[in-house]
Design a protein around this motif. Structure first.
Motif, short mmCIF file in Angstrom:
data_model
loop_
_atom_site.label_atom_id
_atom_site.label_comp_id
_atom_site.label_asym_id
_atom_site.label_seq_id
_atom_site.Cartn_x
_atom_site.Cartn_y
_atom_site.Cartn_z
N LEU A 97 0.09 11.15 -2.42
CA LEU A 97 -1.04 10.23 -2.46
C LEU A 97 -2.16 10.84 -1.64
CD1 LEU A 97 -2.17 7.49 -3.32
CD2 LEU A 97 -1.24 6.52 -1.23
N GLY A 98 -3.03 11.60 -2.30
CA GLY A 98 -4.08 12.30 -1.59
C GLY A 98 -5.40 11.56 -1.55
N GLY A 99 -5.55 10.54 -2.39
CA GLY A 99 -6.80 9.78 -2.40
C GLY A 99 -6.59 8.43 -1.76
N HIS A 100 -6.72 7.35 -2.55
CA HIS A 100 -6.36 6.01 -2.07
C HIS A 100 -5.80 5.23 -3.25
CE1 HIS A 100 -10.31 4.99 -3.85
NE2 HIS A 100 -9.96 3.72 -3.79
N PHE A 101 -5.20 4.08 -2.98
CA PHE A 101 -4.61 3.30 -4.05
C PHE A 101 -5.70 2.75 -4.97
CE2 PHE A 101 -0.99 2.76 -1.01
CZ PHE A 101 -0.03 3.39 -1.81
N VAL A 102 -5.65 3.17 -6.22
CA VAL A 102 -6.62 2.74 -7.23
C VAL A 102 -5.86 2.04 -8.34
CG1 VAL A 102 -8.34 3.54 -8.91
CG2 VAL A 102 -8.14 4.68 -6.68
N SER A 103 -6.26 0.83 -8.66
CA SER A 103 -5.52 0.03 -9.64
C SER A 103 -5.89 0.37 -11.08
CB SER A 103 -5.74 -1.46 -9.39
OG SER A 103 -7.07 -1.82 -9.72
N GLY A 104 -7.12 0.86 -11.27
CA GLY A 104 -7.59 1.08 -12.63
C GLY A 104 -8.19 -0.16 -13.25
N HIS A 105 -8.35 -1.22 -12.44
CA HIS A 105 -8.99 -2.46 -12.89
C HIS A 105 -10.35 -2.54 -12.21
CE1 HIS A 105 -4.56 -3.84 -13.15
NE2 HIS A 105 -4.92 -3.17 -14.23
N ILE A 106 -11.35 -2.01 -12.86
CA ILE A 106 -12.65 -1.88 -12.21
C ILE A 106 -13.30 -3.24 -11.99
CG2 ILE A 106 -12.97 0.43 -13.20
CD1 ILE A 106 -15.19 -0.88 -14.93
N ASP A 107 -14.20 -3.28 -11.02
CA ASP A 107 -14.87 -4.53 -10.66
C ASP A 107 -16.17 -4.73 -11.43
OD1 ASP A 107 -13.10 -5.53 -8.51
OD2 ASP A 107 -13.63 -3.63 -7.59
N GLY A 108 -16.76 -3.64 -11.90
CA GLY A 108 -18.01 -3.76 -12.63
C GLY A 108 -18.73 -2.44 -12.70
#
Length: 211
Positions: A89-100
């Motif tokens: 995990l080199g970046g951060h937790f990204v869900s893939g559910h964008i906010d806008g």
């Protein structure tokens, strides 16, 4: 779940109101039916494998909140397969559910790096904090500076990230998919920020050095 570390670029096009075609020759050999792939930050499920890519379905909500709501032309997109158990995990937790959708405000070359600034709506800006994380077109970035209550923020981008993603193709005013750090959303929910019953506010947290 993703990390925001883009593995390759490809192209994508909305071929119907509910289906996207993604061309990604470099990524295609490792894909299978049902896999999740972040396409410019959007978590899409592979429903059909093509010779050089795949097809994915998109919901009306996804179209409305993302760049697809602004046109169906061919786009150069950032691609990342979903995180697997044991992966780094080199970046951060990204869900893939964008906010806008936000937009590039400007970009400036600074030595060997680039500084990019973005504008986002208030419902996203509330989660933008200095040294926090944000995903722009699926790219994990660290926030260097915040203004206007989070509705304007600046990030520094190293050469590898800049050249290996579509950030290098952006022009001032171009729209981008934005996903704020999910941790901020959970904190807001648990603390009841913004609810009439809560005595804790963003102003209270700022006054006491928490934000």
């Amino acid at each position: 779940m993703f990390t925001g570390l883009v593995q390759s670029m490809g192209t994508a096009q909305l071929i119907s109101p509910s289906r996207v075609q993604v061309t990604c020759p470099a990524l295609q050999p490792q894909l299978a039916y049902g896999d999740s792939v972040a396409v410019d930050g959007l978590c899409l499920t592979v429903v059909e494998i093509l010779p050089e890519g795949f097809l994915a379905d998109v919901s009306p909500e996804t179209v409305r909140r993302s760049l697809w709501g602004q046109g169906s032309g061919v786009r150069t997109v950032n691609l990342e397969p979903s995180l697997r158990v044991g992966d780094k995990l080199g970046g951060h937790f990204v869900s893939g559910h964008i906010d806008g959708v936000g937009q590039l405000w400007d970009q400036v070359a600074t030595g060997d790096a680039w500084e990019l600034s973005f504008k986002v709506p208030g419902e996203i800006g509330r989660y933008i904090v200095p040294k926090g994380s944000v995903a722009v077109n699926g790219v994990s970035l660290t926030i260097a500076e915040v203004r206007q209550g989070g509705c304007w923020f600046r990030v520094a981008v190293i050469p590898q990230t800049y050249h290996d993603t579509n950030l290098s193709l952006l022009q001032a005013g171009d729209p981008v998919n934005v996903e704020a750090d999910m941790l901020g959303k959970y904190v807001e929910k648990l603390l009841g920020l913004g609810s009439p019953e809560s005595s804790i506010s963003l102003e209270f947290l700022a006054e006491h050095g928490y934000v």
